[in-house]
Design a protein around this motif. Structure first.
Motif, PDB file in Angstrom:
ATOM      1  N   ALA A 259     -43.946 -17.942  18.383  1.00 38.03           N
ATOM      2  CA  ALA A 259     -42.650 -18.095  19.063  1.00 38.03           C
ATOM      3  C   ALA A 259     -42.897 -18.008  20.570  1.00 38.03           C
ATOM      4  O   ALA A 259     -43.366 -18.973  21.166  1.00 38.03           O
ATOM      5  CB  ALA A 259     -41.606 -17.083  18.602  1.00 38.03           C
TER       6      ALA A 259
ATOM      7  N   GLY B   9     -39.098 -15.233  17.379  1.00 30.46           N
ATOM      8  CA  GLY B   9     -40.176 -14.548  16.691  1.00 30.46           C
ATOM      9  C   GLY B   9     -39.690 -13.839  15.444  1.00 30.46           C
ATOM     10  O   GLY B   9     -40.324 -13.901  14.381  1.00 30.46           O
TER      11      GLY B   9
ATOM     12  N   VAL C 154     -46.790 -14.128  17.401  1.00 25.85           N
ATOM     13  CA  VAL C 154     -45.644 -14.440  18.258  1.00 25.85           C
ATOM     14  C   VAL C 154     -46.010 -14.206  19.731  1.00 25.85           C
ATOM     15  O   VAL C 154     -45.655 -15.003  20.601  1.00 25.85           O
ATOM     16  CB  VAL C 154     -44.412 -13.613  17.840  1.00 25.85           C
TER      17      VAL C 154
ATOM     18  N   GLY D 205     -39.356 -20.969  17.388  1.00 19.41           N
ATOM     19  CA  GLY D 205     -40.363 -20.220  16.641  1.00 19.41           C
ATOM     20  C   GLY D 205     -40.893 -21.093  15.523  1.00 19.41           C
ATOM     21  O   GLY D 205     -40.298 -22.129  15.200  1.00 19.41           O
TER      22      GLY D 205
END
Ligand SMILES: *Cc1c(COP(=O)(O)O)cnc(C)c1O
Length: 400
Positions: free
Chosen positions: A249, A107, A223, A259
């Motif tokens: 991610a 992330g 994320v 990610g």
């Protein structure tokens, strides 16, 4: 805690940097929403490796894809094309606003790419990024600087320049911070780490309007909210706002580290050869896991079922909150990203609640010193939700 757990803990503590406060448990196996520790104890996992294993642990389709790819090709770098990475990018492009994808491993790295893109695309002198108080964007120096929580900055100053923070949920405060050197606004549609704090649809649409008015880029950090977590593939898809850049991610590889930074054709054109890179980004094995994960989620009915289960779960949490007003104040969240906000007394007991739940074989987490966070595998069943609720009720009963 049994003997084998104790042994792993002692061994680990001898050799690990002490930056994690780990539970005294060593996990050895996972299946669906279950984890098994080194002493053979079974746990119901409502954390999923921090909102990662959306399809549950060792989902057969993902495990099969990983094994197959590991036997074919593990790594070649981004000097070459590979099938899994191409297929993954095709799936992401086909199912989002994005035309182009950059692959990263985490992330923080996806967010780094987003910040670098926003800067290079905005031209000289436009480099500042506005993010929100309570946000979490990662632990690298730039993403921790973007993170609007001073506790993560302490001891690491001076942080990279160019990050401003605005109070949560106040558009006027964001506009006040816009200057000629601002290039982007960065925001999680639902703040995860600070305790599952959703931003209003109208607020997020207001950010879009501010970006359009001032010629800024809107970056959504999805994320945690992405890959089905909030009930749609990405949260923006149910919020009536389209960002210019989006990061993904956590859930993307169902546990393998991967990610992605997604953007439009026009913006992507600024990242010409030599501007940005990653040795491992979009590694074939991680990409194969992500392709398998997305294919399962994109099959008919997955999100409809998920939304219904999320609704079922939050209603149960509401009932619990009503029964224990001394501990629980309210519920909040989207889809399968839910929080039970604790009262002042509840917050004092937050860690104790999590520990007691662990002792009962249930894994949950206390986020942002504010709320119990529930981010189970998206494939969790109603029976498993009931089981968790039973343990929560017992725990609250013991402490109330
Ligand atoms: C977890 C998280 C990150 C950081 O991801 P890493 O893979 O740990 O680098 C960034 N943004 C959000 C919203 C997150 O939840």
């Amino acid at each position: 805690m049994g003997k084998a757990n104790e042994e792993w803990k002692e061994k680990g503590n001898r050799v690990f940097v002490g930056n994690y406060a780990r539970y005294p448990v060593a996990m050895v196996k996972g299946e669906g929403c279950k984890l098994i520790d080194a002493d053979g104890r079974e746990y119901l996992d409502f954390l999923a490796g921090i909102a990662v294993a959306g399809l549950g642990h060792c989902h057969p389709a993902v495990t099969e894809a990983i094994c197959r790819q590991a036997g074919e090709l593990v790594h070649v770098s981004n000097l070459y094309y590979t099938r899994p990475q191409t297929e993954l990018a095709e799936l992401l492009v086909a199912n989002t606003f994005a035309d182009k994808v950059f692959m990263a491993n985490s992330g923080a790295e996806a967010n780094e790419a987003a910040i670098k893109l926003a800067r290079i695309a905005s031209g000289e002198g436009k480099y500042r990024v506005i993010s929100l108080e309570g946000s979490f964007h990662g632990r690298t120096l730039a993403t921790v600087a973007a993170t609007g929580q001073p506790k993560f900055h302490k001891g690491f100053e001076p942080l990279p320049d160019g990050f401003d923070h605005a109070p949560f949920g106040d558009l006027a405060e964001v506009e006040k911070r816009i200057s000629p050197s601002t290039c982007a606004i960065l925001c999680e549609p639902v703040q995860g780490e600070s305790g599952v704090r959703p931003l209003e649809k109208e607020y997020l649409q207001g950010l879009r309007a501010l970006c359009d008015k001032h010629g800024l880029l809107l970056i959504f950090d999805e994320v945690q909210t992405g890959i089905g977590r909030t009930g749609t593939l990405f949260a923006y898809q149910q919020l009536g706002v389209v960002p210019d850049i989006m990061t993904s991610a956590k859930g993307l590889g169902n546990g393998l580290p991967i990610g992605a930074m997604l953007t439009t054709e026009k913006l992507a054109a600024f990242l010409v050869p030599g501007t940005h890179a990653s040795t491992f980004g979009g590694n074939p094995v991680a990409s194969a896991a992500a392709v398998a994960t997305l294919k399962v989620m994109l099959a008919d009915g997955f999100f409809t079922d998920l939304q219904a289960k999320g609704q079922y779960f939050i209603e149960k949490l509401k009932v619990l909150a009503d029964r224990f007003p001394m501990l629980a104040a309210q519920t909040r969240g989207l889809g399968m990203m839910l929080g039970l906000v604790l009262t002042e007394r509840g917050v004092e007991l937050g860690t104790e609640i999590v520990n007691r739940m662990l002792a009962k074989g249930c894994i949950i987490n206390f986020a942002g010193n504010a709320a119990l966070r529930f981010v189970p595998p998206l494939v969790v069943s109603r029976e498993e939700i009931d089981q968790l609720m039973q343990a929560l009720e017992e725990t609250f009963g013991e402490l109330a």
